[in-house]
Design an enzyme around this catalytic site. Structure first.
Site, PDB file in Angstrom:
ATOM      1  N   HIS A 279      36.003  39.480  48.836  1.00  0.00           N
ATOM      2  CA  HIS A 279      34.702  39.764  48.231  1.00  0.00           C
ATOM      3  C   HIS A 279      34.974  40.435  46.878  1.00  0.00           C
ATOM      4  O   HIS A 279      35.899  41.251  46.756  1.00  0.00           O
ATOM      5  CB  HIS A 279      33.867  40.687  49.127  1.00  0.00           C
ATOM      6  CG  HIS A 279      33.159  39.950  50.238  1.00  0.00           C
ATOM      7  ND1 HIS A 279      32.762  40.546  51.397  1.00  0.00           N
ATOM      8  CD2 HIS A 279      32.777  38.643  50.327  1.00  0.00           C
ATOM      9  CE1 HIS A 279      32.164  39.643  52.178  1.00  0.00           C
ATOM     10  NE2 HIS A 279      32.165  38.484  51.547  1.00  0.00           N
TER      11      HIS A 279
ATOM     12  N   ASP B 236      33.835  42.816  45.114  1.00  0.00           N
ATOM     13  CA  ASP B 236      33.946  44.266  44.915  1.00  0.00           C
ATOM     14  C   ASP B 236      35.310  44.823  45.335  1.00  0.00           C
ATOM     15  O   ASP B 236      35.597  45.992  45.117  1.00  0.00           O
ATOM     16  CB  ASP B 236      32.800  45.019  45.634  1.00  0.00           C
ATOM     17  CG  ASP B 236      32.687  44.703  47.108  1.00  0.00           C
ATOM     18  OD1 ASP B 236      32.871  43.534  47.490  1.00  0.00           O
ATOM     19  OD2 ASP B 236      32.410  45.637  47.896  1.00  0.00           O
ATOM     20  N   HIS B 237      36.177  43.956  45.892  1.00  0.00           N
ATOM     21  CA  HIS B 237      37.513  44.409  46.300  1.00  0.00           C
ATOM     22  C   HIS B 237      38.641  43.769  45.481  1.00  0.00           C
ATOM     23  O   HIS B 237      39.791  44.166  45.614  1.00  0.00           O
ATOM     24  CB  HIS B 237      37.728  44.136  47.793  1.00  0.00           C
ATOM     25  CG  HIS B 237      36.768  44.891  48.656  1.00  0.00           C
ATOM     26  ND1 HIS B 237      37.122  46.011  49.382  1.00  0.00           N
ATOM     27  CD2 HIS B 237      35.431  44.722  48.861  1.00  0.00           C
ATOM     28  CE1 HIS B 237      36.042  46.486  50.005  1.00  0.00           C
ATOM     29  NE2 HIS B 237      35.013  45.718  49.705  1.00  0.00           N
TER      30      HIS B 237
ATOM     31  N   HIS C  42      34.457  40.665  59.595  1.00  0.00           N
ATOM     32  CA  HIS C  42      33.553  40.779  58.448  1.00  0.00           C
ATOM     33  C   HIS C  42      33.075  39.364  58.106  1.00  0.00           C
ATOM     34  O   HIS C  42      33.428  38.416  58.809  1.00  0.00           O
ATOM     35  CB  HIS C  42      34.327  41.442  57.295  1.00  0.00           C
ATOM     36  CG  HIS C  42      33.514  41.829  56.114  1.00  0.00           C
ATOM     37  ND1 HIS C  42      32.302  42.469  56.207  1.00  0.00           N
ATOM     38  CD2 HIS C  42      33.745  41.689  54.773  1.00  0.00           C
ATOM     39  CE1 HIS C  42      31.841  42.690  54.981  1.00  0.00           C
ATOM     40  NE2 HIS C  42      32.693  42.217  54.099  1.00  0.00           N
TER      41      HIS C  42
ATOM     42  N   ASP D 160      35.651  46.786  54.814  1.00  0.00           N
ATOM     43  CA  ASP D 160      34.421  46.130  55.261  1.00  0.00           C
ATOM     44  C   ASP D 160      34.610  45.427  56.608  1.00  0.00           C
ATOM     45  O   ASP D 160      35.439  44.528  56.741  1.00  0.00           O
ATOM     46  CB  ASP D 160      33.989  45.068  54.231  1.00  0.00           C
ATOM     47  CG  ASP D 160      33.766  45.649  52.859  1.00  0.00           C
ATOM     48  OD1 ASP D 160      34.261  46.765  52.614  1.00  0.00           O
ATOM     49  OD2 ASP D 160      33.111  44.991  52.043  1.00  0.00           O
TER      50      ASP D 160
ATOM     51  N   HIS E  25      32.886  53.484  50.634  1.00  0.00           N
ATOM     52  CA  HIS E  25      32.166  52.203  50.515  1.00  0.00           C
ATOM     53  C   HIS E  25      30.673  52.379  50.861  1.00  0.00           C
ATOM     54  O   HIS E  25      30.142  51.737  51.763  1.00  0.00           O
ATOM     55  CB  HIS E  25      32.828  51.163  51.442  1.00  0.00           C
ATOM     56  CG  HIS E  25      32.465  49.740  51.148  1.00  0.00           C
ATOM     57  ND1 HIS E  25      31.358  49.138  51.684  1.00  0.00           N
ATOM     58  CD2 HIS E  25      33.046  48.791  50.375  1.00  0.00           C
ATOM     59  CE1 HIS E  25      31.292  47.878  51.267  1.00  0.00           C
ATOM     60  NE2 HIS E  25      32.296  47.636  50.468  1.00  0.00           N
TER      61      HIS E  25
HETATM   62 ZN   LIG Z   1      32.871  45.647  49.979  1.00  0.00          ZN
HETATM   63 ZN   LIG Z   2      32.964  42.638  51.961  1.00  0.00          ZN
END
Ligand SMILES: [Zn+2]
Ligand SMILES: [Zn+2]
Length: 306
Positions: free
Chosen positions: A73, A75-76, A147, A215, A273
């Site tokens: 994802h 954001d990582h 996830h 996550d 997070h």
């Molecule tokens: Zn995330």
């Molecule tokens: Zn994620």
């Protein structure tokens, strides 16, 4: 699990570089955790802006020699091309090792191909779970988490060390040298006709365990990763009031993170997070404290020494 005297002083320090979830805020950047251990600079996740956070934290980007990606994802991972480019135009003598879930090699190469790089550094890519790093000082295990996409969590395990009882050795009269080395490696010695067992003149210092659960929803593997950790860093996007939303988005509540910490006999829990709806983290902290007392909410540039 024993190692020699030379590396006894490895300092372990964690710096939180980003503690927000999908969107950054003025106060919180995307996910990124820097662990400094001995000569290694270990980055867990690399959200957009991570290299700037590293610089603001006073860490040299060139100190990073390993990056562990929990999942792809944005954001990582959106900070990856930026840091690789910076290393390419710096004096970077290391090989950068990047670890991630299944699909990491393909995704990383596609990401790099989207950008023009004049200076390429030496990069090694690894993907999958199990014991993914094992050296003299520590090992790192990865396990699958649950996830929306392929996601893994990490467990950094410092190896136990045998330390010398120097006062006892001096009293007996064994001088520092090869005999100390034998004892430290767990072997007995004969000194002036008398057998000395290593346990008489040494003691064991337990290695530290740091677990990172990014996550995911709670699972058997999150418990396995967290088991007996000195420090568990766990995602906590919502409080229990948003339990349904957490489930729908495959995220955890603070209380669920705390239940993992309690069930896994963790010493200290750090939540991270956070959804941007939480300007203050008091609600998340209270939610977690119903289950586990030794918990804090991370903030950008928070440091923990172990
Ligand atoms: Zn995330
Ligand atoms: Zn994620």
């Amino acid at each position: 699990m024993l190692k020699n005297l030379a590396n006894l002083t490895a300092l372990m320090q964690i710096t939180f570089l980003g503690t927000s979830c999908a969107k950054p805020t003025k106060e919180r950047n995307h996910s990124g955790i820097y662990l400094s251990y001995g000569g290694d600079g270990i980055l867990f996740d690399c959200g957009e802006g991570t290299q700037r956070q590293i610089t603001i934290a006073g860490i040299k980007p060139t100190s990073v020699n390993m990056i562990f990606i929990s999942h792809w994802h944005g954001d990582h991972v959106l900070g990856l091309p930026g840091i690789v480019q910076t290393l390419g135009i710096s004096e970077y003598a290391n090989t950068l090792r990047i670890y991630g879930p299944k699909g990491t090699k393909k995704r990383f190469n596609e990401m790099m191909n989207a950008v023009v790089f004049d200076n390429r550094i030496n990069i090694e890519l690894y993907e999958g779970t199990g014991k993914i790093v094992d050296n003299e000082d520590y090992y790192i295990e990865a396990e699958e988490l649950e996830h929306k996409t392929e996601t893994i969590g990490f467990r950094f395990v410092e190896k136990d060390k045998r330390r010398m009882k120097t006062d006892v050795l001096k009293k007996i009269g064994v001088p520092e040298g090869p005999e100390w080395g034998k004892l430290q490696n767990g072997h007995s010695i004969i000194w002036k006709g008398k057998k000395i067992e290593p346990d008489e003149v040494t003691y064991i210092v337990k290695g530290k365990i740091i677990s990172y659960i990014s996550d995911s929803v709670p699972s058997a593997n999150s418990l396995k990763l967290a088991k007996d950790a000195d420090l568990l860093i766990c995602e906590s996007t919502y409080s229990s009031k948003m339990q349904e939303k957490a489930e729908a988005n495959w995220h955890m509540t603070s209380k669920q993170a705390a239940i993992i910490a309690k069930s896994a006999d963790v010493k200290k829990l750090v939540l991270t997070h956070f959804s941007t709806r939480y300007k203050e983290t008091g609600e998340l902290l209270e939610d977690a404290k119903e289950e586990f007392e030794d918990v804090v909410c991370a903030y950008d540039f928070m440091k923990i020494k172990l």
